[in-house]
Design an enzyme around this catalytic site. Structure first.
Site, mmCIF file in Angstrom:
data_model
loop_
_atom_site.group_PDB
_atom_site.id
_atom_site.type_symbol
_atom_site.label_atom_id
_atom_site.label_comp_id
_atom_site.label_asym_id
_atom_site.label_seq_id
_atom_site.Cartn_x
_atom_site.Cartn_y
_atom_site.Cartn_z
ATOM 1 N N GLY A 69 -24.807 22.592 -48.935
ATOM 2 C CA GLY A 69 -24.117 23.236 -47.825
ATOM 3 C C GLY A 69 -24.163 24.751 -47.936
ATOM 4 N N THR A 70 -23.962 25.254 -49.136
ATOM 5 C CA THR A 70 -23.940 26.710 -49.313
ATOM 6 C C THR A 70 -25.258 27.334 -48.879
ATOM 7 O OG1 THR A 70 -22.334 26.535 -51.106
ATOM 8 C CG2 THR A 70 -23.682 28.540 -51.047
ATOM 9 N N GLN A 177 -17.521 19.481 -43.886
ATOM 10 C CA GLN A 177 -16.424 18.519 -44.037
ATOM 11 C C GLN A 177 -16.345 17.554 -42.858
ATOM 12 O OE1 GLN A 177 -14.558 17.900 -46.622
ATOM 13 N NE2 GLN A 177 -15.059 19.659 -47.883
ATOM 14 N N HIS A 199 -23.314 15.851 -50.659
ATOM 15 C CA HIS A 199 -22.343 15.241 -51.575
ATOM 16 C C HIS A 199 -20.973 15.007 -50.960
ATOM 17 C CE1 HIS A 199 -19.974 18.829 -53.192
ATOM 18 N NE2 HIS A 199 -20.934 19.440 -52.533
ATOM 19 N N THR A 235 -41.114 23.308 -53.238
ATOM 20 C CA THR A 235 -41.442 21.886 -53.132
ATOM 21 C C THR A 235 -40.187 21.112 -52.739
ATOM 22 O OG1 THR A 235 -43.137 22.144 -54.800
ATOM 23 C CG2 THR A 235 -42.365 19.891 -54.393
ATOM 24 N N CYS A 323 -13.834 25.093 -54.948
ATOM 25 C CA CYS A 323 -14.430 26.349 -55.408
ATOM 26 C C CYS A 323 -13.357 27.259 -55.989
ATOM 27 C CB CYS A 323 -15.108 27.080 -54.265
ATOM 28 S SG CYS A 323 -16.170 26.021 -53.327
#
Ligand code: PLP
Length: 379
Positions: A69-70, A177, A199, A235, A323
């Site tokens: 996501g980041t 989310q 995830h 890759t 985080c």
């Protein structure tokens, strides 16, 4: 253990792992290689891209697989801001994930962009009139969360998208989310670009995707062999991309029913916690809330101490964003909602999944009541 920290991460689904396994072992080719193994990997990647494209209501060429996501959010914000010739003004909100806040700060500091923050109300909903008032002739990008990771508040992104486009700006939505709970297709969100992360929905950590309209010029963050149509060199993580596409597809099967069922469990958890701890204060919107998140302030405690008390009683949750876990600072998100810094340090977030049961909710609420009573009696 009762795991109520699904907003931090989720286990990989068995079907996802099984789909990934052959691509990590026998069928392990590099999709850019010109031989049978490479072709086979290329076909698997292409099929994952088509599936994820369908899920997003986007063309396969509009999907970029990322490391999570980041990275998807960084690519969207920096890539669109630097790729669009329009102007150097960005609008976001003060309650975004760090991936957004740090990306706009980078653009401000290094590239001279001007950043405006649209105000949010006490439950974290963006003030649409104020947002419209911030847009200018040189506004190039608006970026907002679809649903908040700490307080669960859901935004009206369709309205925000309409406002942004009327002013000639592009809307990026962080749907990390929301994915799995809400329809996060580009059209449903009213967005030009949407970021997700594997995830949070039953795929592994370290894979995500950006769906972005192909008319957008996106300046890449990673330069190299030109994979992902030049938007993201390197890759491709074929197995993870296949896992992500499958997890996304699986999350849509029976989503309305699953979201309704989990929302009922969430409401039951809220009712029970409010009954067990009269001083508990729910944060975020009651009406516009992700089915999976219920977060509270427990005045007179510390969130970290409540979490320890919960863990001793077999319940795992968190103080808010993973985080920021372990930080002594109160959550900037809660401060932006006007919550007093002392109260902000008493925050606990419970995040449910489709595996959460009524018995889990009952036990978690009872454990919360005991943990908070123990702490407040100690004082
Ligand atoms: N955006 C939101 C709303 C999140 O909750 C998270 C993760 O917690 C991210 C972005 C970052 O995603 P990732 O962990 O895949 O980098």
């Amino acid at each position: 253990m009762i795991y109520l920290d699904n907003a931090a991460t989720t286990p990989v689904r068995r079907e996802v792992l099984e789909a990934m396994w052959p691509l990590l072992t026998g069928d392990f080719g590099n999709p850019s290689s010109h031989h049978a193994l490479g072709d086979s990997a290329g076909r698997a990647l292409g099929s994952a891209r088509r599936d994820l494209g369908d899920w997003f209501g986007a063309r396969p060429s509009e999907i970029t697989f990322t490391s999570g996501g980041t990275e998807a959010i960084n690519l969207a914000i920096k890539g669109i801001a630097l790729g669009r010739p329009r102007g150097r003004h960005i609008v976001t909100t003060p309650i975004e994930h760090e991936a957004t806040l740090e990306s706009v700060e980078f653009l401000r500091r290094v590239h001279g962009f001007d950043v405006s923050f649209a105000p949010v109300d006490a439950v974290g909903r963006v003030d649409l009139n104020a947002l419209a008032g911030l847009l200018r002739d040189d506004t190039t990008l608006v970026s907002v969360l679809a649903a908040h990771n700490e307080i669960g508040t859901v935004q009206d992104t369709a309205a925000i998208g309409a406002i942004a486009r009327a002013a000639g700006a592009v809307l990026h939505v962080d749907a990390v989310q929301a994915a799995g709970w809400l329809d996060v297709s580009l059209d449903a969100l009213g967005a030009d670009a949407v970021s997700i992360s594997g995830h949070k929905l039953g795929a592994p950590k370290g894979v995500g995707a950006l769906a972005a309209r192909s008319r957008l010029v996106i300046e890449p963050l990673l330069h190299g062999g030109g994979q992902e149509r030049g938007r993201r060199s390197g890759t491709e993580n074929v197995a993870a991309a296949v896992g992500l596409a499958l997890a996304a597809r699986l999350s849509s099967t029976g989503r309305a029913e699953a979201s309704g069922r989990v929302a009922e469990l969430r409401d039951e958890l809220i009712r029970r916690i409010e009954a067990a701890v009269p001083a508990a204060r729910l944060t975020g919107s009651r009406e516009h809330r992700l089915p999976s998140i219920a977060s509270f302030l427990f005045a007179g405690t510390s969130g970290e101490a409540v979490l320890l008390g919960l863990e001793e009683r077999g319940v795992v949750s968190s103080s808010g964003s993973a985080c920021a876990a372990g930080s002594d600072e109160p959550s900037p998100v809660l401060l932006a909602l006007g919550i007093d810094p002392m109260d902000a340090q008493t925050a606990v977030r419970f995040s449910l999944s489709t595996a959460t049961t009524a018995a889990d909710v009952e036990a978690a609420a009872a454990a919360t009541g005991e943990a908070v009573r123990t702490l407040t009696q100690l004082r």
